[in-house]
Design a protein around this motif. Structure first.
Motif, PDB file in Angstrom:
ATOM      1  N   TRP A  19       0.859  -1.182   0.000  1.00 55.37           N
ATOM      2  CA  TRP A  19       0.000   0.000   0.000  1.00 55.37           C
ATOM      3  C   TRP A  19       0.897   1.235   0.000  1.00 55.37           C
ATOM      4  CZ3 TRP A  19      -4.509  -1.229   4.008  1.00 55.37           C
ATOM      5  CH2 TRP A  19      -5.343  -2.214   3.447  1.00 55.37           C
ATOM      6  N   GLU A  60       0.487   3.606   3.318  1.00 54.21           N
ATOM      7  CA  GLU A  60      -0.796   3.582   4.026  1.00 54.21           C
ATOM      8  C   GLU A  60      -0.819   2.369   4.952  1.00 54.21           C
ATOM      9  OE1 GLU A  60      -4.142   4.735   1.802  1.00 54.21           O
ATOM     10  OE2 GLU A  60      -5.560   3.644   3.056  1.00 54.21           O
ATOM     11  N   VAL A 112      -3.611   0.438  -3.178  1.00 55.36           N
ATOM     12  CA  VAL A 112      -4.939   0.232  -3.783  1.00 55.36           C
ATOM     13  C   VAL A 112      -5.687   1.558  -3.918  1.00 55.36           C
ATOM     14  CG1 VAL A 112      -5.305  -2.188  -3.177  1.00 55.36           C
ATOM     15  CG2 VAL A 112      -5.830  -0.409  -1.497  1.00 55.36           C
ATOM     16  N   ASN A 113      -5.421   2.497  -3.029  1.00 55.79           N
ATOM     17  CA  ASN A 113      -5.921   3.850  -3.233  1.00 55.79           C
ATOM     18  C   ASN A 113      -4.934   4.484  -4.207  1.00 55.79           C
ATOM     19  OD1 ASN A 113      -8.063   3.589  -1.341  1.00 55.79           O
ATOM     20  ND2 ASN A 113      -6.550   3.752   0.291  1.00 55.79           N
ATOM     21  N   LYS A 146      -9.080  -1.313  -6.834  1.00 50.04           N
ATOM     22  CA  LYS A 146     -10.073  -0.975  -5.823  1.00 50.04           C
ATOM     23  C   LYS A 146     -11.005   0.036  -6.483  1.00 50.04           C
ATOM     24  CE  LYS A 146     -10.422   1.365  -1.309  1.00 50.04           C
ATOM     25  NZ  LYS A 146      -9.680   1.755  -0.096  1.00 50.04           N
ATOM     26  N   GLU A 151     -14.711   3.515  -0.652  1.00 57.66           N
ATOM     27  CA  GLU A 151     -14.012   4.573   0.080  1.00 57.66           C
ATOM     28  C   GLU A 151     -13.583   5.719  -0.842  1.00 57.66           C
ATOM     29  OE1 GLU A 151     -12.163   2.179   3.842  1.00 57.66           O
ATOM     30  OE2 GLU A 151     -10.829   2.484   2.166  1.00 57.66           O
ATOM     31  N   ARG A 206     -11.019  -6.040  -6.452  1.00 59.58           N
ATOM     32  CA  ARG A 206     -11.290  -6.218  -5.022  1.00 59.58           C
ATOM     33  C   ARG A 206     -12.786  -6.192  -4.709  1.00 59.58           C
ATOM     34  NH1 ARG A 206      -8.973  -2.446  -1.368  1.00 59.58           N
ATOM     35  NH2 ARG A 206      -8.144  -3.936   0.123  1.00 59.58           N
ATOM     36  N   PHE A 240     -13.673  -5.537  -1.649  1.00 65.39           N
ATOM     37  CA  PHE A 240     -13.803  -4.663  -0.479  1.00 65.39           C
ATOM     38  C   PHE A 240     -14.472  -3.372  -0.939  1.00 65.39           C
ATOM     39  CE2 PHE A 240     -12.082  -1.263   2.263  1.00 65.39           C
ATOM     40  CZ  PHE A 240     -12.587  -1.688   3.464  1.00 65.39           C
ATOM     41  N   LYS A 246     -11.261 -10.041   1.099  1.00 66.90           N
ATOM     42  CA  LYS A 246     -10.599 -10.049   2.416  1.00 66.90           C
ATOM     43  C   LYS A 246     -11.062 -11.272   3.205  1.00 66.90           C
ATOM     44  CE  LYS A 246      -9.739  -5.091   2.878  1.00 66.90           C
ATOM     45  NZ  LYS A 246      -9.857  -3.866   3.686  1.00 66.90           N
ATOM     46  N   ASP A 259     -13.293  -5.895   7.901  1.00 61.72           N
ATOM     47  CA  ASP A 259     -12.069  -5.211   7.527  1.00 61.72           C
ATOM     48  C   ASP A 259     -10.896  -5.587   8.425  1.00 61.72           C
ATOM     49  OD1 ASP A 259     -10.281  -3.518   6.398  1.00 61.72           O
ATOM     50  OD2 ASP A 259     -11.266  -1.663   6.975  1.00 61.72           O
ATOM     51  N   PHE A 260     -10.357  -6.783   8.239  1.00 61.18           N
ATOM     52  CA  PHE A 260      -9.104  -7.152   8.900  1.00 61.18           C
ATOM     53  C   PHE A 260      -9.119  -7.003  10.418  1.00 61.18           C
ATOM     54  CE2 PHE A 260      -7.044  -5.616   4.715  1.00 61.18           C
ATOM     55  CZ  PHE A 260      -7.061  -6.876   4.170  1.00 61.18           C
ATOM     56  N   GLU A 284      -7.370 -12.202   0.393  1.00 59.16           N
ATOM     57  CA  GLU A 284      -6.538 -11.053   0.777  1.00 59.16           C
ATOM     58  C   GLU A 284      -6.380 -11.075   2.289  1.00 59.16           C
ATOM     59  OE1 GLU A 284      -7.547  -7.193  -0.887  1.00 59.16           O
ATOM     60  OE2 GLU A 284      -6.815  -6.158   0.897  1.00 59.16           O
ATOM     61  N   GLU A 295      -2.637  -3.300  11.080  1.00 59.85           N
ATOM     62  CA  GLU A 295      -3.463  -2.102  11.211  1.00 59.85           C
ATOM     63  C   GLU A 295      -4.374  -2.178  12.433  1.00 59.85           C
ATOM     64  OE1 GLU A 295      -5.900  -1.381   7.768  1.00 59.85           O
ATOM     65  OE2 GLU A 295      -6.976   0.273   8.711  1.00 59.85           O
ATOM     66  N   TYR A 296      -4.916  -3.343  12.677  1.00 60.52           N
ATOM     67  CA  TYR A 296      -5.863  -3.507  13.785  1.00 60.52           C
ATOM     68  C   TYR A 296      -5.307  -4.428  14.866  1.00 60.52           C
ATOM     69  CZ  TYR A 296      -9.169  -1.552  10.385  1.00 60.52           C
ATOM     70  OH  TYR A 296      -9.803  -0.747   9.462  1.00 60.52           O
ATOM     71  N   HIS A 341      -6.582   4.458  13.892  1.00 58.22           N
ATOM     72  CA  HIS A 341      -6.832   3.104  14.405  1.00 58.22           C
ATOM     73  C   HIS A 341      -5.908   2.706  15.548  1.00 58.22           C
ATOM     74  CE1 HIS A 341      -8.849   2.038  10.276  1.00 58.22           C
ATOM     75  NE2 HIS A 341      -9.503   2.938  10.982  1.00 58.22           N
ATOM     76  N   LYS A 368      -4.409   7.262   7.179  1.00 56.22           N
ATOM     77  CA  LYS A 368      -4.926   7.338   5.812  1.00 56.22           C
ATOM     78  C   LYS A 368      -5.119   8.822   5.504  1.00 56.22           C
ATOM     79  CE  LYS A 368      -8.946   5.736   3.259  1.00 56.22           C
ATOM     80  NZ  LYS A 368      -8.489   4.791   2.260  1.00 56.22           N
TER      81      LYS A 368
HETATM   82  C1  BDP Z   1      -8.883  -0.402   5.466  1.00 60.67           C
HETATM   83  C2  BDP Z   1      -7.821   0.627   5.657  1.00 60.67           C
HETATM   84  C3  BDP Z   1      -7.695   1.583   4.517  1.00 60.67           C
HETATM   85  C4  BDP Z   1      -7.603   0.801   3.215  1.00 60.67           C
HETATM   86  C5  BDP Z   1      -8.788  -0.123   3.098  1.00 60.67           C
HETATM   87  C6  BDP Z   1      -8.713  -1.034   1.887  1.00 60.67           C
HETATM   88  O1  BDP Z   1      -8.104   1.349   6.835  1.00 60.67           O
HETATM   89  O2  BDP Z   1      -6.565   2.358   4.739  1.00 60.67           O
HETATM   90  O3  BDP Z   1      -7.555   1.669   2.134  1.00 60.67           O
HETATM   91  O4  BDP Z   1      -8.840  -0.976   4.202  1.00 60.67           O
HETATM   92  O5  BDP Z   1      -8.463  -2.208   2.081  1.00 60.67           O
HETATM   93  O6  BDP Z   1      -8.629  -1.417   6.377  1.00 60.67           O
HETATM   94  O7  BDP Z   1      -8.922  -0.594   0.766  1.00 60.67           O
END
Ligand code: BDP
Length: 699
Positions: A155, A163, A205-206, A283, A287, A320, A322, A356, A361-362, A383, A389-390, A524, A696
């Motif tokens: 990322w 990220e 992915v962003n 992606k 978001e 994706r 997600f 995922k 979300d993870f 994925e 992150e968490y 987070h 982010k």
């Molecule tokens: C979330 C993250 C974010 C990611 C997003 C993703 O907080 O930063 O862009 O997933 O997977 O967990 O696209």
């Protein structure tokens, strides 16, 4: 030891007997072939044998002695005439065979494959046997990857921020590329190759469309050229609106001819730079990212347009799942299924939908994603997230392999069979080429790559599970600990006793009993179950835990959001029932009374207190175990881990106290257990961390 060498240290082995065994079993090395990959093999073997065995084993051209390692692909002249069952290598070009056999009258060990890449994997496997002090005689090995595409997702942004990255800045020095090729790119590729990773998505992915401009493609080419000899393909993220942003078009609508033409031309241009380019990761409509829905087209329309551009070159699209749109959902976990299930069967052959592990979300614990049991005609890839992150960033020790194993072993009951997630993503009946698995990398330019010395184990474990999603975490931890720290039996035991329960401890002190999404807003970091009133309800904590005076938890049964309808039977029934639903997912699926009697005999409130406290006690225990390794671990890493464990302990206490004080305002019950929060709830609520890492940017 600064940790730079990862699990490929090749320090001298200490067991005299085993070294003797190796010295008599490996007297010379014949590497047959001529390619950049063969050069990598020679270098690696020279490094490994001189380091581990402390003796220079000669590289030769003719077999003259017992104990020759004979290495090359099946067409190499030293191997082509040998008698062995070539069908063993049928499944994949990357499969390898290690065989003890008599060649030209001498006892030899042959390492071969259909490709040089496969030979390299065989060589790394063989070196691992040495590193972990296993006997190498009488041991024939056939090994082929269960999944064809084993990919890291970086990322990483073009400005080198990462990220959700907690290990420094991006490895990719875009500014100095392509003229300056950092040695680190080689070392990165070598580490990946040693664990079977064969692809890397370089960008976030962003996505930023700039990476698709000629200026950046030169740089991408330079990286691809470094990675190729190690069997690693390069992929990029494709920003859906790129035709407008860098192509000057007025639309990115996938049904417009000029948009399709733009992508066809762009893909051709990429392949001119990188002839073995792997494809795109996308992606879209999630978001704030642009996507086909901006033009009232579907995910399939968008994915197929890119797939058509890539198909003539053998590239793939990883699209994706997600996703979540701008509507405020009843239950966010339902959205991916709602959008993708109707598209089953509509994707081109070279599209793989990337899902995922869980539907949210993870989080430290989620049930498996219902799409794994739902798509019958669409290849799905996994994925996982390596970057924590968490799960405590790069500060907490959390060995994630057991979490991934739990997901991979989950039974989906798709196709009227138990069908585990691992079976779905490695489905033999499907075209093998369309199987894939991705891990969101935890790698940055920190000297030790991953920030926490133990976070390297997650990179390692991802590679091992990607190659064989049926393998087990204890074995993986064992290998990693031996290669990274020491072969000393007690040390291994202590380190494994730290690693194996560590993810469950994070679950306990952060989000026990199926709780989820309780962390600090945006960055987070740390506990914040009180988060509410944000632009979207599904970006708040209260939306997920739903605590009130009656109880706590998200009702996803048929009397609630009915997310359970997305699962097959008997999974649905199991989770639907308050009595049968396993404790660890209770509050994921049910809103439960504070007084509910748990299987332990405690009430729900007591159980929550108990779990939070158990997490804290567990971390304390890790500290004790680590102290015992002192004599066997170098000072630098010993001290680093010791300090990190202390922080983890303090943060576990913080999570426990902040969460329980907050939930107590609803349960109105006294704390249960032998602890007392040091501060008031208000104290925890006013803490702010404006510069917490990995943020982010746009949120
Ligand atoms: C979330 C993250 C974010 C990611 C997003 C993703 O907080 O930063 O862009 O997933 O997977 O967990 O696209």
């Amino acid at each position: 030891d600064d940790g730079y060498r990862l699990w490929l240290k090749y320090d001298p082995l200490t067991d005299r007997a085993i070294v003797k065994h190796y010295q008599s079993s490996i007297t010379s090395i014949l590497v047959d072939g001529n390619s950049e990959t063969i050069d990598v093999i020679k270098r690696e073997l020279a490094m490994a044998t001189s380091g581990l065995l402390q003796s220079k084993i000669p590289f030769i051209n003719r077999i003259e002695k017992n104990g020759t390692l004979v290495i090359g692909n099946i067409n190499a002249s030293s191997i082509a005439s040998l008698q062995f069952d070539r069908s063993l290598l049928q499944k994949s070009e990357e499969a390898y065979l290690i065989k003890n056999m008599i060649v030209k009258g001498k006892r030899c060990i042959v390492i071969t494959s259909r490709s040089d890449r496969g030979v390299l994997y065989g060589v790394f496997y063989f070196i691992r046997l040495l590193q972990t002090q296993q006997r190498i005689d009488g041991r024939d090995v056939v090994n082929s990857p269960a999944i064809a595409n084993r990919i890291l997702n970086h990322w990483d942004n073009l400005d080198r921020t990462v990220e959700r990255g907690y290990a420094g800045f991006s490895l990719w020095d875009w500014h100095r590329l392509p003229a300056y090729v950092d040695q680190r790119y080689h070392d990165y590729a070598r580490a990946n190759s040693s664990i079977g990773i064969n692809g890397t998505v370089l960008t976030n992915v962003n996505a930023n469309a700039q990476v698709l401009t000629p200026f950046y493609l030169e740089k991408v080419k330079a990286l691809a050229d470094v990675f190729r000899p190690y069997g690693i393909k390069v992929y990029l993220t494709a920003r859906f609106s790129a035709p407008m942003e860098i192509g000057g078009l007025s639309t990115a609508d996938p049904s417009e001819k000029n948009v399709q033409q733009w992508w066809n031309d762009k893909v051709k241009e990429i392949y001119r730079h990188v002839p073995d380019f792997g494809g795109f990761l996308v992606k879209a409509n999630s978001e704030g990212q642009p996507g086909p829905q901006n033009y009232k087209r579907t995910h399939a329309d968008g994915a197929n347009m890119l797939a058509d551009a890539l198909a003539p070159f053998g590239g793939i699209v990883m699209w994706r799942a997600f996703v979540y749109d701008n509507e405020v959902p009843v239950d966010r976990t339902k959205q991916a299924y709602n959008e993708f299930k109707p598209l089953d069967g509509l994707f081109r052959k070279n599209v793989i939908v990337q899902v995922k592990n869980g539907p949210l979300d993870f989080q430290p614990r989620e049930p498996f994603h219902p799409l794994f049991g739902a798509m019958e005609k669409t290849p799905l890839m996994m994925e996982f997230q390596l970057t924590q992150e968490y799960l405590g960033f790069a500060t907490h020790l959390a060995f994630l392999s057991p979490m991934w194993e739990e997901c991979l072993k989950s039974k989906t009951f798709a196709h009227d069979k138990p069908s585990t997630v691992a079976e779905i993503i490695s489905d033999e009946s499907r075209q093998y080429q369309s199987t894939a698995i991705a891990g969101v990398a935890n790698i940055g330019n920190d000297r030790n790559w991953c920030g926490h010395p133990f976070a390297q184990s997650n990179w390692y474990a991802f590679g091992r599970l990607a190659w064989d999603p049926f393998s087990n975490s204890s074995q993986i931890a064992d290998e990693w600990a031996r290669m990274t720290f020491s072969n000393d039996q007690n040390t291994i035991q202590n380190i494994k006793s730290m690693m194996l329960p560590s993810r469950e401890l994070v679950v306990s002190y952060m989000t026990p009993l199926g709780l989820h999404h309780l962390m600090g807003w945006n960055h987070h970091y740390g506990p914040a179950p009180w988060i509410k009133d944000k632009p979207r309800v599904d970006w708040t904590s209260v939306y997920y835990h739903r605590a009130d005076s009656m109880g706590i938890g998200f009702n996803r049964t048929s009397t609630g959001s009915n997310a359970l309808e997305q699962y097959q039977q008997p999974v649905r029934d199991l989770y639907e029932s308050l009595d049968k639903c396993p404790d660890e997912l209770l509050l994921w699926f049910h809103h439960v009374s504070w007084n509910h009697k748990m299987t332990s005999g405690r009430t729900l409130w007591e159980e929550m207190c108990y779990k939070y406290q158990a997490g804290v006690i567990g971390v304390n225990n890790m500290k004790t175990l680590w102290d015992k390794t002192r004599a066997q671990v170098d000072e630098e890493r010993y001290n680093a881990v010791k300090q990190l464990l202390e922080i983890q302990y303090q943060e576990a206490v913080w999570w426990r106290d902040a969460c329980l004080l907050y939930f107590q305002t609803f349960s109105k019950k006294p704390m249960y257990g032998d602890f007392k929060p040091a501060h008031t709830l208000e104290y925890y609520q006013q803490l702010e961390f404006p510069f917490a890492p990995g943020i982010k940017p746009k949120w």
